[in-house]
Design a protein around this motif. Sequence first.
Motif, short mmCIF file in Angstrom:
data_model
loop_
_atom_site.label_atom_id
_atom_site.label_comp_id
_atom_site.label_asym_id
_atom_site.label_seq_id
_atom_site.Cartn_x
_atom_site.Cartn_y
_atom_site.Cartn_z
N UNK A 178 10.97 -107.01 62.83
CA UNK A 178 12.47 -106.90 62.88
C UNK A 178 12.98 -105.83 64.01
N UNK A 179 14.19 -105.96 64.41
CA UNK A 179 15.00 -105.30 65.39
C UNK A 179 16.11 -104.58 64.67
N UNK A 180 16.84 -103.87 65.60
CA UNK A 180 18.18 -103.34 64.90
C UNK A 180 19.35 -104.23 65.39
N UNK A 181 19.27 -105.41 65.97
CA UNK A 181 20.14 -106.22 66.55
C UNK A 181 21.09 -107.06 65.64
N UNK A 182 20.47 -107.21 64.40
CA UNK A 182 21.28 -108.16 63.46
C UNK A 182 21.40 -107.42 62.10
N UNK A 183 21.97 -106.14 62.43
CA UNK A 183 22.05 -105.42 61.12
C UNK A 183 23.26 -106.06 60.13
N UNK A 184 23.96 -106.82 60.22
CA UNK A 184 24.84 -107.59 59.46
C UNK A 184 24.17 -108.27 58.36
N UNK A 185 22.77 -108.57 58.77
CA UNK A 185 21.83 -109.33 57.99
C UNK A 185 20.54 -108.43 57.48
N UNK A 186 20.77 -107.02 57.33
CA UNK A 186 19.79 -106.14 57.06
C UNK A 186 19.45 -106.29 55.56
N UNK A 187 20.40 -106.75 54.70
CA UNK A 187 20.17 -106.90 53.30
C UNK A 187 19.05 -107.86 53.15
N UNK A 188 18.76 -108.86 54.24
CA UNK A 188 17.73 -110.00 54.18
C UNK A 188 16.24 -109.30 54.37
N UNK A 189 16.19 -108.12 55.07
CA UNK A 189 14.92 -107.20 55.31
C UNK A 189 14.47 -107.01 53.84
N UNK A 190 15.74 -106.18 53.08
CA UNK A 190 15.28 -105.85 51.87
C UNK A 190 14.90 -107.08 51.00
N UNK A 191 15.62 -108.11 50.84
CA UNK A 191 15.17 -109.30 50.22
C UNK A 191 14.00 -110.03 50.51
N UNK A 192 13.51 -110.16 51.86
CA UNK A 192 12.30 -110.30 52.24
C UNK A 192 11.18 -109.65 51.58
N UNK A 193 11.46 -108.41 51.73
CA UNK A 193 10.32 -107.40 51.04
C UNK A 193 10.14 -107.63 49.75
N UNK A 194 11.51 -107.58 48.98
CA UNK A 194 11.26 -108.00 47.63
C UNK A 194 10.65 -109.07 47.13
N UNK A 195 10.73 -110.17 47.99
CA UNK A 195 9.92 -111.44 47.91
C UNK A 195 8.14 -111.30 48.31
N UNK A 196 7.93 -110.40 48.39
CA UNK A 196 6.44 -110.05 48.76
C UNK A 196 5.99 -110.23 50.36
N UNK A 197 7.03 -110.51 51.31
CA UNK A 197 6.86 -110.61 52.78
C UNK A 197 6.41 -109.38 53.12
N UNK A 198 5.95 -109.24 54.40
CA UNK A 198 5.88 -107.98 55.13
C UNK A 198 6.69 -107.62 56.21
N UNK A 199 7.09 -106.53 55.94
CA UNK A 199 8.33 -106.16 57.08
C UNK A 199 7.51 -105.11 58.30
N UNK A 200 7.58 -105.79 59.53
CA UNK A 200 7.11 -104.68 60.36
C UNK A 200 8.08 -104.66 61.28
N UNK A 201 7.52 -103.73 62.28
CA UNK A 201 8.61 -103.20 63.32
C UNK A 201 8.57 -103.95 64.99
N UNK A 202 9.60 -104.52 65.54
CA UNK A 202 9.49 -104.92 66.85
C UNK A 202 10.01 -104.07 67.90
N UNK A 203 11.14 -103.63 67.75
CA UNK A 203 11.87 -102.36 68.47
C UNK A 203 13.56 -102.39 68.02
N UNK A 204 14.05 -101.34 68.19
CA UNK A 204 15.36 -101.45 67.57
C UNK A 204 16.40 -101.86 68.75
N UNK A 205 16.21 -101.81 70.06
CA UNK A 205 17.17 -102.60 70.75
C UNK A 205 16.44 -104.03 71.44
N UNK A 206 15.36 -103.98 71.46
CA UNK A 206 14.64 -105.14 72.03
C UNK A 206 15.29 -105.35 73.69
N UNK A 207 15.44 -104.40 74.20
CA UNK A 207 15.99 -104.41 75.82
C UNK A 207 14.82 -103.99 76.61
#
Length: 244
Positions: free
Chosen positions: A70-99
């Motif tokens: 994940x990145x910090x570019x779609x924070x409107x949808x950050x609740x889906x990071x929580x949802x993905x984690x809750x459903x047993x998927x892995x959350x990993x880091x890409x970068x914040x800005x991806x620039x």
Amino acid sequence: TTESQTESATETTTVPQNEHTNPKNAKEAEALEASSENRVYLTFDDGPSQNTQRVLDILDRYHAKATFFVTGNGQKYNYLIQEAHKRGNTIALHTYCHDYRTVYASTDAYFNDLNKVGDMVKGLIGFTPRYIRFPGGSSNTVSRHYSAGIMSNLTRMVQEKGYQYYDWNVSSGDASGNNVHTARLIANATASRNNQIMILFHDTAAKNTTVEALPKVIEHYQSLGYTFKGINDTTFTPHQRVLN
């Protein structure tokens, strides 16, 4: 992203997280047996996005797990990071800005950005993931424009700091443009016969055909006996040849 620059131009070296050459007990023998199972690791870069919910629902339909870099570019949808984690998927880091200009300006700039996305994710799921993917992959050459030799340094430094980085050994090709034809994505993503497969996909608003291709990709590998897992500490680590 511009990850398509590096998708097919690199050698991939598989680096086991845990090597069990001579199992000394039942636990080690079990780990060795598990490493030989046919597994697919679906990975999605650049999210969360308006397509993340669709991806999660498809994964659930097929009882499959995936990893979201994940990145910090779609924070409107950050609740889906929580949802993905809750459903047993892995959350990993890409970068914040991806620039690229920002993250590859220096090693300090890279880690400042990585710490920022790590803190963001910790605020959502309670811990900072240690699994990362470099923008463009470890073999990217665009970083040369900003800092010569930086990838050679970063690939070493992230591991010294307790992270592990993951490239891929199969690319769906969805980084080559927006809404690449579904049939092409399916063909690319199902071309491998390795027993350990890590597929590069992207999770952005412009990747609708990625979502459309996903069921056929999962069905293909499930029909061959593969299981779909999220990255964990025992997952194989495809590392591409560093070119900068």
